[in-house]
Design an enzyme around this catalytic site. Structure first.
Site, short mmCIF file in Angstrom:
data_model
loop_
_atom_site.label_atom_id
_atom_site.label_comp_id
_atom_site.label_asym_id
_atom_site.label_seq_id
_atom_site.Cartn_x
_atom_site.Cartn_y
_atom_site.Cartn_z
N ILE A 68 0.96 -3.82 7.07
CA ILE A 68 -0.25 -4.28 6.37
C ILE A 68 -0.60 -3.11 5.46
O ILE A 68 -0.63 -1.96 5.91
CB ILE A 68 -1.40 -4.65 7.35
N SER A 69 -0.79 -3.38 4.16
CA SER A 69 -0.98 -2.30 3.18
C SER A 69 -2.24 -1.50 3.47
O SER A 69 -3.18 -1.98 4.11
CB SER A 69 -1.05 -2.85 1.76
N GLN A 70 -2.24 -0.27 2.93
CA GLN A 70 -3.41 0.60 3.03
C GLN A 70 -4.59 -0.06 2.31
O GLN A 70 -4.42 -0.61 1.22
CB GLN A 70 -3.04 1.91 2.33
#
Ligand code: SAH
Length: 224
Positions: A68-70
């Site tokens: 899950i992206s930053q």
């Protein structure tokens, strides 16, 4: 007179507010993006074992060796799509579904494609549970989804070796694609604007580090 009981905020709500403040400090200025980041419960998209880390400004592992992206990256890419009215958006790389939820929360119509059916299924369940109406599809996102287009915005959340031409052709004229392009190790983030029927212009936005975009117009060799 007895004092009125204060409304209790959950620890996640407090952490979410702190994250929004961090994003602002780091340069996110779009009020619409900040409002969405302050409204979508990221803990619902993070694996249960890591939920205490939901509001760290960092990428976290999800299933199928993906991430899950930053939060900063999600906010920045969304801001750089430059959406000033309800728009049709195509996302490549549904992953946890969090980025799609942010866009949906901002009032956009979102189609999201994921190559791993397990991830897509999980994301679909989470999004539905939270009331985000996102159209989730399973397949190779590098070829896009022409039937759902053209799109005012395309967001590619995996690193590509090049800008997939098929995707660029699914933009409206004036439409924008935000995409990381580079090597498997690191990429540069670009905004590609379709300026005419046969013309596009690219602007560099900064550096990025994403999991690979695997597919016909991506890192084809990694497909297994
Ligand atoms: N946007 C996601 C993060 C995505 S990580 C989120 O908010 O959680 C990148 C995702 O892209 C991974 O789930 C990976 O499986 C997916 N992916 C990689 N290549 C793809 C392709 N060609 N088509 C669709 N999805 C792809």
């Amino acid at each position: 007179m007895p004092a009125l009981p204060e409304r209790q905020s959950s620890p996640f709500e407090l952490q979410r507010r702190a994250l929004v403040a961090t994003l602002q400090q780091r340069g996110i200025t779009s009020a619409a993006v900040l409002a969405a980041m302050g409204a979508v419960p990221r803990e619902a998209f993070v694996p249960a074992a890591l939920s205490m880390r939901s509001y760290e400004d960092s990428a976290l592992p999800i299933d199928n060796r993906q991430t899950i992206s930053q939060p900063f990256t999600v906010a920045f890419m969304t801001q750089e799509l430059q959406l000033d009215r309800p728009s049709r958006i195509l996302e490549i790389g549904t992953g946890s579904g969090y980025q799609a939820a942010i866009l949906c929360c901002m009032g956009h119509h979102v189609v999201s494609i994921e190559r791993h059916s397990l991830l897509s299924q999980k994301a679909r369940t989470t999004l539905k549970l939270l009331g985000y109406d996102v159209q989730c599809r399973v397949g190779d996102g590098t070829i896009g989804y022409r039937e759902g287009g053209p799109y005012d915005g395309i967001i590619v959340t995996a690193g590509a070796p090049d800008v997939p031409q098929t995707l660029a052709r699914q933009l409206t004229i004036g439409g924008r694609m935000v995409i990381p392009v580079g090597t498997l190790q690191e990429q540069r983030l670009y905004r590609v604007v379709r300026t005419g029927e046969e013309s596009w212009k690219g602007e560099e936005l900064g550096h990025a580090k994403f999991v690979p975009l695997i597919g016909r117009s991506g890192w084809e060799d990694l497909a297994g």
